[in-house]
Design a protein around this motif. Structure first.
Motif, PDB file in Angstrom:
ATOM      1  N   ALA A 128     -28.704  18.437 -19.471  1.00 14.18           N
ATOM      2  CA  ALA A 128     -27.350  18.213 -18.844  1.00 14.18           C
ATOM      3  C   ALA A 128     -27.431  16.825 -17.708  1.00 14.18           C
ATOM      4  CB  ALA A 128     -26.931  19.489 -17.947  1.00 14.18           C
ATOM      5  N   SER A 129     -28.412  16.915 -17.260  1.00 13.34           N
ATOM      6  CA  SER A 129     -28.905  15.986 -15.988  1.00 13.34           C
ATOM      7  C   SER A 129     -28.994  14.490 -17.014  1.00 13.34           C
ATOM      8  CB  SER A 129     -30.151  16.192 -15.160  1.00 13.34           C
ATOM      9  OG  SER A 129     -30.641  14.956 -14.352  1.00 13.34           O
ATOM     10  N   ALA A 130     -29.420  14.435 -17.975  1.00 12.74           N
ATOM     11  CA  ALA A 130     -29.355  13.198 -18.754  1.00 12.74           C
ATOM     12  C   ALA A 130     -28.201  12.704 -19.226  1.00 12.74           C
ATOM     13  CB  ALA A 130     -30.569  13.508 -19.728  1.00 12.74           C
ATOM     14  N   GLU A 131     -27.296  13.779 -19.462  1.00 13.69           N
ATOM     15  CA  GLU A 131     -25.966  13.536 -20.030  1.00 13.69           C
ATOM     16  C   GLU A 131     -25.113  13.084 -18.893  1.00 13.69           C
ATOM     17  OE1 GLU A 131     -24.010  16.939 -21.883  1.00 13.69           O
ATOM     18  OE2 GLU A 131     -26.068  17.054 -23.318  1.00 13.69           O
ATOM     19  N   LYS A 132     -25.488  13.687 -17.732  1.00 14.34           N
ATOM     20  CA  LYS A 132     -24.410  13.177 -16.350  1.00 14.34           C
ATOM     21  C   LYS A 132     -25.028  11.628 -16.251  1.00 14.34           C
ATOM     22  CE  LYS A 132     -23.705  14.834 -11.932  1.00 14.34           C
ATOM     23  NZ  LYS A 132     -23.955  15.893 -10.793  1.00 14.34           N
ATOM     24  N   ARG A 133     -26.495  11.322 -16.302  1.00 10.81           N
ATOM     25  CA  ARG A 133     -26.720   9.948 -15.765  1.00 10.81           C
ATOM     26  C   ARG A 133     -26.158   9.095 -16.724  1.00 10.81           C
ATOM     27  NH1 ARG A 133     -31.854  12.497 -14.847  1.00 10.81           N
ATOM     28  NH2 ARG A 133     -32.544  11.642 -17.018  1.00 10.81           N
ATOM     29  N   ARG A 135     -23.217   9.491 -18.682  1.00  9.04           N
ATOM     30  CA  ARG A 135     -21.697   9.169 -18.269  1.00  9.04           C
ATOM     31  C   ARG A 135     -21.674   8.303 -16.979  1.00  9.04           C
ATOM     32  NH1 ARG A 135     -21.561  15.050 -19.491  1.00  9.04           N
ATOM     33  NH2 ARG A 135     -21.785  15.415 -17.492  1.00  9.04           N
ATOM     34  N   LYS A 136     -22.458   8.439 -16.090  1.00  9.52           N
ATOM     35  CA  LYS A 136     -22.349   7.732 -14.825  1.00  9.52           C
ATOM     36  C   LYS A 136     -22.628   6.080 -15.209  1.00  9.52           C
ATOM     37  CE  LYS A 136     -23.295  10.515 -11.074  1.00  9.52           C
ATOM     38  NZ  LYS A 136     -24.225  10.634  -9.978  1.00  9.52           N
ATOM     39  N   SER A 137     -23.477   5.794 -16.162  1.00 10.26           N
ATOM     40  CA  SER A 137     -23.971   4.396 -16.281  1.00 10.26           C
ATOM     41  C   SER A 137     -22.776   3.888 -17.389  1.00 10.26           C
ATOM     42  CB  SER A 137     -25.274   4.457 -17.296  1.00 10.26           C
ATOM     43  OG  SER A 137     -25.304   5.054 -18.400  1.00 10.26           O
ATOM     44  N   LYS A 138     -22.131   4.627 -18.049  1.00 10.00           N
ATOM     45  CA  LYS A 138     -21.100   4.084 -18.985  1.00 10.00           C
ATOM     46  C   LYS A 138     -19.747   3.818 -18.238  1.00 10.00           C
ATOM     47  CE  LYS A 138     -21.740   6.028 -23.399  1.00 10.00           C
ATOM     48  NZ  LYS A 138     -21.371   6.810 -24.707  1.00 10.00           N
ATOM     49  N   ALA A 139     -19.617   4.689 -16.977  1.00  7.71           N
ATOM     50  CA  ALA A 139     -18.620   4.546 -16.364  1.00  7.71           C
ATOM     51  C   ALA A 139     -18.733   3.150 -15.136  1.00  7.71           C
ATOM     52  CB  ALA A 139     -18.282   5.772 -15.232  1.00  7.71           C
ATOM     53  N   ALA A 140     -19.874   2.959 -15.144  1.00  9.10           N
ATOM     54  CA  ALA A 140     -20.064   1.925 -14.175  1.00  9.10           C
ATOM     55  C   ALA A 140     -20.036   0.372 -14.776  1.00  9.10           C
ATOM     56  CB  ALA A 140     -21.479   1.796 -13.557  1.00  9.10           C
TER      57      ALA A 140
END
Length: 140
Positions: A128-133, A135-140
């Protein structure tokens, strides 16, 4: 190995890959009874009976028997064989040991199941932590 009638503590220690201290400990526990030789009686001399008792003691330890259980079994081994009471005592000792081992197995299986559960939870959190990271890098 040749059929000796006597063994030194060093010979037995070497043969069974234990320390002389371990052999002296088993002697202190009443599992071995060497004779004493020499002017001061300090030299231990072990008989074939002691060698067999040491071999059975070490086998019992590998199987998880306590020293008191081993002593009972050795005493039965030394007694004249074939009596019903000796066989009952032998079977009772084995049954008690089996019960302890079965309980230990049950405890180990429960602990392994708990560890599996904790491992799955840990892996899920990492995922879950890896997926969250990601998503954050795609959003940036």
């Amino acid at each position: 190995m040749n059929q000796q009638t006597q063994y030194t503590i060093t010979e037995l220690a070497r043969e069974f890959e234990v320390t002389p201290r371990a052999i002296r400990f088993y002697e202190d526990q009443g599992l071995l009874a060497p004779t004493r030789e020499g002017s001061s009686g300090l030299r231990r001399v072990y008989s074939p009976r002691d060698r067999t008792r040491l071999k059975l003691t070490l086998r019992g330890k590998r199987l998880g028997f306590t020293l008191s259980e081993i002593r009972v079994l050795l005493d039965l081994y030394d007694s004249p064989t074939g009596t019903v009471s000796q066989l009952h005592a032998f079977l009772d000792t084995i049954a008690a040991h089996r019960k302890v081992l079965e309980q230990q197995l049950e405890d180990l299986n429960a602990t392994l199941a708990e560890l599996d559960q904790y491992e799955q939870q840990g892996r899920a959190l990492l995922s879950a932590s890896a997926e969250k990271r990601a998503r954050k890098s795609k959003a940036a």
